[in-house]
Structure formats: C-alpha cells, structure tokens
Design a protein around this motif. Structure first.
Motif, PDB file in Angstrom:
ATOM      1  N   LYS A   1       6.960  -6.340  -2.629  1.00 49.54           N
ATOM      2  CA  LYS A   1       6.290  -6.135  -3.917  1.00 49.54           C
ATOM      3  C   LYS A   1       4.971  -6.896  -4.006  1.00 49.54           C
ATOM      4  CE  LYS A   1      10.673  -5.478  -6.374  1.00 49.54           C
ATOM      5  NZ  LYS A   1      11.613  -6.057  -7.380  1.00 49.54           N
ATOM      6  N   LEU A   2       4.804  -7.888  -3.155  1.00 50.15           N
ATOM      7  CA  LEU A   2       3.587  -8.704  -3.181  1.00 50.15           C
ATOM      8  C   LEU A   2       2.482  -8.124  -2.292  1.00 50.15           C
ATOM      9  CD1 LEU A   2       5.403 -12.123  -3.039  1.00 50.15           C
ATOM     10  CD2 LEU A   2       3.799 -11.467  -4.837  1.00 50.15           C
ATOM     11  N   MET A   3       2.870  -7.390  -1.270  1.00 50.55           N
ATOM     12  CA  MET A   3       1.877  -6.780  -0.390  1.00 50.55           C
ATOM     13  C   MET A   3       1.327  -5.515  -1.029  1.00 50.55           C
ATOM     14  SD  MET A   3       1.666  -8.828   2.157  1.00 50.55           S
ATOM     15  CE  MET A   3       0.704  -7.851   3.322  1.00 50.55           C
ATOM     16  N   ARG A   4       0.032  -5.336  -0.921  1.00 49.68           N
ATOM     17  CA  ARG A   4      -0.607  -4.155  -1.500  1.00 49.68           C
ATOM     18  C   ARG A   4      -0.251  -2.920  -0.685  1.00 49.68           C
ATOM     19  NH1 ARG A   4      -4.524  -3.541  -5.141  1.00 49.68           N
ATOM     20  NH2 ARG A   4      -5.989  -1.798  -4.995  1.00 49.68           N
ATOM     21  N   PRO A   5       0.168  -1.849  -1.341  1.00 49.13           N
ATOM     22  CA  PRO A   5       0.500  -0.636  -0.577  1.00 49.13           C
ATOM     23  C   PRO A   5      -0.751  -0.054   0.058  1.00 49.13           C
ATOM     24  CG  PRO A   5       0.501  -0.193  -2.935  1.00 49.13           C
ATOM     25  CD  PRO A   5       0.361  -1.671  -2.784  1.00 49.13           C
ATOM     26  N   LYS A   6      -0.544   0.796   1.053  1.00 48.99           N
ATOM     27  CA  LYS A   6      -1.684   1.443   1.700  1.00 48.99           C
ATOM     28  C   LYS A   6      -2.492   2.228   0.669  1.00 48.99           C
ATOM     29  CE  LYS A   6       0.251   1.812   6.339  1.00 48.99           C
ATOM     30  NZ  LYS A   6       0.619   2.731   7.448  1.00 48.99           N
ATOM     31  N   LEU A   7      -3.801   2.204   0.819  1.00 49.57           N
ATOM     32  CA  LEU A   7      -4.683   2.830  -0.159  1.00 49.57           C
ATOM     33  C   LEU A   7      -4.563   4.347  -0.118  1.00 49.57           C
ATOM     34  CD1 LEU A   7      -7.844   0.627   0.339  1.00 49.57           C
ATOM     35  CD2 LEU A   7      -5.942   0.314  -1.229  1.00 49.57           C
ATOM     36  N   ILE A   8      -4.688   4.956  -1.295  1.00 44.22           N
ATOM     37  CA  ILE A   8      -4.571   6.407  -1.422  1.00 44.22           C
ATOM     38  C   ILE A   8      -5.885   7.072  -1.019  1.00 44.22           C
ATOM     39  CG2 ILE A   8      -4.173   8.293  -3.050  1.00 44.22           C
ATOM     40  CD1 ILE A   8      -2.547   6.257  -4.730  1.00 44.22           C
ATOM     41  N   LYS A   9      -5.801   8.039  -0.093  1.00 41.18           N
ATOM     42  CA  LYS A   9      -7.016   8.707   0.362  1.00 41.18           C
ATOM     43  C   LYS A   9      -6.966  10.223   0.111  1.00 41.18           C
ATOM     44  CE  LYS A   9      -8.041   5.254   3.871  1.00 41.18           C
ATOM     45  NZ  LYS A   9      -8.295   4.985   5.313  1.00 41.18           N
TER      46      LYS A   9
END
Length: 402
Positions: free
Chosen positions: A253-261
């Motif tokens: 929950k602390l790691m940012r998910p992969k960015l939406i492209k």
C-alpha cells in the motif's frame, strides 16, 4: 580482491573474483560457497547470543570507530534517523591508509539494526514516483511510517520491526557487491539444513536461499532481501534488508502503483525527462514463511550474522558491540567530535530539503487536470498551471499528483 581481507577465503575469493561479471556462473558461486562454509555443522535449537560489549559513552564510541579494529556493531535503537546516522558516521570515520590505497585493509565493520516503520528510498530516486505519498499509512498523513532518503543508491525499501538491516563496510578495492550476500546465503542455508536434519521430515523440505543475477537474495523464487551500495573516500559499504516477519500487506500500500499509460483511462499521469533511478519491482516474501518458521523472529537472524561475521577471520577476530541510544547520544558524539567528524547525517536525514529538494530533475504531467510541471531540485521551473504556481519559487508537492 578478498585474499587480503579474509585469509581463510583466499582460494574461494579468487574464484569469485574471476566470476563476478559472469552471471552464468551464479550457481557455481553458490555451490562453492556451500563447500567452503559447509552444511554439516550442528546447531542447537536456537542460535546462541554472542557476548556483546556494551559501549559506555559517546567518547568510547568515537574511539572504537576511529580505531583500526574490526568490529560488529548492533544498535539497540529502532529510530531510523539514529540508525542511518550511525551507519553514516561509522562509514565516514572509519580509518583508511590514504597514502597507500592498495594497502591491506583491516578495519572491516558490520552494523546491524532494526527500524520502526519507515519508507527508505535511494539517494538518486524520486519519492513522488516511487511512493504513494497520499497513503494514510505515512506519518505526514496521520499514519506510522517515516519517509527518509538514504545516502546510498538503489531502490526503495520498507522497514518495520519484522526485518533486519545489515551494513557491511570494507575498502573500495575489496568491494564486491555479491560477496557478502553470498556469505549470508551460506550461513542461513547451513542453519536451515542443520535444523531440518534434526526437526523436519524429508516431505517437509525447506527451500534454500539463492543469489540472483542482480545480487539479491531469493528463496523459492521470491525476493527476501534487496541491497544498496555506497562507494566514497576509498571505502565502501553494502547494506541490505532481510525480510523475516514483516507486514507485506502494508508494504504494497505504500509503494506507488505503476503509472497509467492507457489513453482511454479516466485517470492518467506520467513522469518524463527523468534523471532518477527506478526501483526494480519484484515479488517478495518473509523468511519466516518460506522456512516454515525456522527463522521465527529477527533475533535468530541477527545472532546468526554476528556469529558468522566473527567466524570469517582467523586472526584478530572482531569484537561484537551493542550501542544504546540512551547511553550514546549522537548529538553528543557530534559535539565531542566536531573538529574531525565528517558526517552531517543526523541533521540531513531530518530535513525536508534532503528528502525532497534532492530529487533528480523530472517532468510530471497530470492528464486529468491538463497541467504539467518541470521540476529541478524540487522547485517547479516550468508549468502551465500559472494560477497555483510561482515559477522558480513553488516547491513541487503531492497536491499536484492525481
């Protein structure tokens, strides 16, 4: 490389040195390390706690660090600021022969500590890109996790009371990023096999640790320890975080998910023109779960490493020290050692300037709002969001993120 460092590892180290750039030989490294350390030694039901010498004052601590002696230092603090500052002080103030950098280095050190909940990202990383800065788990949002930029490279890791941090210090000339993790692997595998022979049936065989091509420690295909390195002042350290019994659900929950492209997605954002280092994402697990609780808590691993470090040397075996923050105040250390101390970590690590303004240059585009931001050393230098931003004055903040 290591033939000057550990006398009894001369032949093995030469083989490792010849193979260190050849990832196809990792299995051979593991095999030969197993042969060297052996897998037939018997252990008692638990690792015995080594005799540890309590450091009694700030002055004594300074004298120990500035000596040429090898030692293992175990911190009793769980404060990440204290422990990372301790690590930096030891590294910067460990003596080295400046006139003859090829001289035999005899001041190897091992530091171990367990931190309270903390997100630790690399010196050359972008926290806006790596971490979910809007997570309610962070202290800035009312949670329990600190956020700290460390002084070494590498990716983002999460600390809590369920993992052990280790830092192995040697000279620049003798640095090999796979060496110490190979030692850890064989110490742990030795322990697992010995315990398994005594307590576990063959049908319940426990998987052994391995070294992957990046030098990370894995078990049953899952990453259990990542590493980072620092090389400066003709010295080096390799530090890692061994997951024993951590709350991995919180970590995700602390790691940012992969960015939406996806151009059709409702929420879109992107980082471009980046000079930072990305974390290498991998599936992780706890050593406790993978070894069927043979490593039931952090104490077993911590004591195993302290014993193992001592056993690496035939002569001049290192002492094992314990340091208590109630006895050794680093502010007092800095004050006593103000003329010679090369570390400012205690102040830097508490600074938002170090955490955010040291971020490498990047461009962030929020495609929901249509705004973009070019950021240099934490300050917005170009944007189309002129209503909310003063060019060359406004600091980039999590409020600009989706």
């Amino acid at each position: 490389m290591y033939n000057q460092m550990f006398q009894e590892t001369e032949d093995l180290s030469k083989k490792m040195n010849n193979m260190k750039n050849d990832t196809d030989d990792l299995d051979l490294i593991n095999e030969e390390m197993n042969e060297f350390f052996g897998v037939n030694n018997s252990y008692k039901n638990d690792i015995e706690i080594e005799d540890r010498v309590e450091i009694k004052s700030a002055k004594e601590f300074i004298d120990i660090v500035r000596s040429k002696d090898r030692f293992c230092l175990i911190s009793k603090s769980s404060d990440p600021i204290y422990n990372l500052s301790l690590e930096d002080y030891v590294f910067r103030n460990t003596p080295i022969h400046k006139q003859n950098l090829k001289a035999k280095f005899i001041s190897e050190r091992l530091l171990m500590y367990i931190n309270n909940k903390t997100c630790v990202f690399g010196k050359n990383q972008n926290p806006f890109k790596e971490l979910n800065l809007k997570s309610p788990l962070l202290k800035s949002n009312g949670g329990d996790y600190d956020l700290i930029r460390r002084f070494s490279g590498g990716g983002t890791v999460i600390h809590d009371l369920g993992n052990v941090n280790y830092s192995f210090l040697t000279s620049r000339n003798q640095f090999d990023k796979k060496y110490y993790n190979s030692c850890i692997i064989n110490l742990v595998n030795n322990y697992i096999l010995s315990k398994q022979n005594l307590e576990v049936s063959n049908s319940e065989a426990v998987p052994l640790l391995m070294l992957n091509e990046r030098g990370d420690i894995t078990c049953d295909g899952l990453k259990i320890s990542g590493s980072a390195y620092k090389i400066a002042m003709n010295k080096s350290y390799h530090h890692g975080t061994m997951l024993i019994d951590s709350d991995l659900n919180e970590f995700s929950k602390l790691m940012r998910p992969k960015l939406i492209k996806n151009e059709n997605a409702e929420e879109q954002e992107e980082f471009t023109e980046c000079n930072d280092v990305d974390s290498v994402r991998a599936k992780i697990s706890n050593l406790k779960d993978l070894t069927k609780s043979l490593f039931s808590d952090t104490k077993v691993f911590l004591n195993l490493l302290s014993k193992g470090f001592s056993s690496m040397f035939i002569n001049d075996k290192p002492k094992i020290y314990a340091i208590d923050p109630a006895v050794v105040d680093l502010n007092e250390v800095y004050n006593i050692d103000k003329n010679d101390n090369k570390s400012s970590a205690l102040l830097d690590l508490q600074s938002d300037s170090w955490a955010y303004l040291q971020t490498p240059d990047f461009k962030y585009t929020n495609k929901v709002s249509g705004f973009y931001y070019k950021v240099r050393r934490g300050i917005i230098i170009e944007t189309n969001d002129t209503q909310n931003v003063k060019i060359n004055e406004t600091t980039f903040d999590k409020k600009f993120l989706i």
